[in-house]
Design an enzyme around this catalytic site. Structure first.
Site, PDB file in Angstrom:
ATOM      1  N   HIS A 142       0.826  -1.202   0.000  1.00 49.78           N
ATOM      2  CA  HIS A 142       0.000   0.000   0.000  1.00 49.78           C
ATOM      3  C   HIS A 142       0.865   1.260   0.000  1.00 49.78           C
ATOM      4  O   HIS A 142       1.956   1.268   0.552  1.00 49.78           O
ATOM      5  CB  HIS A 142      -0.901   0.035   1.236  1.00 49.78           C
ATOM      6  CG  HIS A 142      -1.798  -1.149   1.345  1.00 49.78           C
ATOM      7  ND1 HIS A 142      -2.189  -1.652   2.557  1.00 49.78           N
ATOM      8  CD2 HIS A 142      -2.383  -1.939   0.409  1.00 49.78           C
ATOM      9  CE1 HIS A 142      -2.979  -2.704   2.372  1.00 49.78           C
ATOM     10  NE2 HIS A 142      -3.097  -2.890   1.070  1.00 49.78           N
ATOM     11  N   LYS A 192       6.458   5.947   7.327  1.00 46.82           N
ATOM     12  CA  LYS A 192       5.962   5.089   8.410  1.00 46.82           C
ATOM     13  C   LYS A 192       7.128   4.553   9.234  1.00 46.82           C
ATOM     14  O   LYS A 192       8.122   4.081   8.678  1.00 46.82           O
ATOM     15  CB  LYS A 192       5.183   3.905   7.834  1.00 46.82           C
ATOM     16  CG  LYS A 192       3.930   4.307   7.085  1.00 46.82           C
ATOM     17  CD  LYS A 192       3.240   3.106   6.465  1.00 46.82           C
ATOM     18  CE  LYS A 192       1.995   3.549   5.703  1.00 46.82           C
ATOM     19  NZ  LYS A 192       1.354   2.419   5.016  1.00 46.82           N
ATOM     20  N   TYR A 197       2.321   1.572  13.924  1.00 42.06           N
ATOM     21  CA  TYR A 197       3.199   2.426  13.130  1.00 42.06           C
ATOM     22  C   TYR A 197       2.753   3.864  13.168  1.00 42.06           C
ATOM     23  O   TYR A 197       1.591   4.184  13.204  1.00 42.06           O
ATOM     24  CB  TYR A 197       3.364   1.922  11.692  1.00 42.06           C
ATOM     25  CG  TYR A 197       2.112   1.633  10.920  1.00 42.06           C
ATOM     26  CD1 TYR A 197       1.615   2.536   9.991  1.00 42.06           C
ATOM     27  CD2 TYR A 197       1.436   0.427  11.091  1.00 42.06           C
ATOM     28  CE1 TYR A 197       0.471   2.260   9.254  1.00 42.06           C
ATOM     29  CE2 TYR A 197       0.303   0.137  10.360  1.00 42.06           C
ATOM     30  CZ  TYR A 197      -0.176   1.056   9.447  1.00 42.06           C
ATOM     31  OH  TYR A 197      -1.315   0.781   8.726  1.00 42.06           O
ATOM     32  N   ASP A 237      -6.177  -6.422  -1.842  1.00 40.29           N
ATOM     33  CA  ASP A 237      -4.814  -6.909  -2.073  1.00 40.29           C
ATOM     34  C   ASP A 237      -4.791  -8.074  -3.056  1.00 40.29           C
ATOM     35  O   ASP A 237      -3.859  -8.200  -3.853  1.00 40.29           O
ATOM     36  CB  ASP A 237      -4.158  -7.297  -0.755  1.00 40.29           C
ATOM     37  CG  ASP A 237      -3.909  -6.091   0.138  1.00 40.29           C
ATOM     38  OD1 ASP A 237      -3.875  -4.951  -0.382  1.00 40.29           O
ATOM     39  OD2 ASP A 237      -3.760  -6.283   1.355  1.00 40.29           O
TER      40      ASP A 237
END
Length: 184
Positions: free
Chosen positions: A61, A70, A130, A166
């Protein structure tokens, strides 16, 4: 905090100092001056937390107009965490790096803006937290196929549990026109 460069410039592994005693352990999970010293000067604006079961693969992503940096860590279990350079014109465009992150090794992976991110779960369950440098925007998000043959990511699982998004994600080459139009 020890910082290690991966084979992709800008993607870093943070290894915090863990203080252990008979009661357990203590560590700093984030420290601004450590990030700044490693070249991360973008402020974090959002924290995310997911829990996934063995064999789950989330990703790849990214956001196009407002890419997110991140800082990823695992608080339960173990994952194989992947960053893919999707910055048009980058000398490492289309290359990936992966790192095992786990609750036992305390490692964190810094994934700069302009990289796609994904991970697969190697333990019975994994909780992943994250910090992000941009807010999540569903309308700006893209997904890239986890099994894109041009990327040739060496995932440690063969038949992952995937979301529909996905499972049906396109290859990176099918998204290049969109990525290039944003001058990243």
């Amino acid at each position: 905090m020890k910082v290690r460069q991966t084979d992709l410039p800008g993607v870093l592994v943070f290894e915090p100092v863990v203080h252990r005693d008979p009661r357990g352990f203590f560590l700093e999970t984030w420290r601004e001056e450590s990030c700044r010293a490693a070249g991360i000067v973008i402020p974090f604006v959002q924290d995310n937390h997911s829990r996934s079961t063995l064999g789950t693969l989330r990703g790849l992503h990214a956001q196009v107009k407002n890419p997110q940096g991140k800082l990823v860590r695992v608080i339960e279990g173990e994952i194989f965490d992947v960053a893919v350079d999707i910055r048009p014109g980058s000398p490492t465009y289309g290359r990936w790096t992966g790192e095992r992150l786990g609750a036992d090794n305390f490692r964190q992976l810094w994934i700069p803006p302009g990289f796609a991110h994904g991970f697969c779960v190697l333990s019975e369950a994994a909780q992943v937290e994250y910090k992000c440098t941009a807010y999540y925007d569903r309308n700006d998000e893209i997904a890239i196929s986890w099994r894109d043959p041009d990327l040739a990511i060496e995932w440690p699982i063969a038949d992952p549990l995937l979301s529909d998004k996905d499972r049906n994600a396109p290859r990176l080459r099918d998204l290049e026109a969109m990525l290039g139009s944003h001058g990243r």
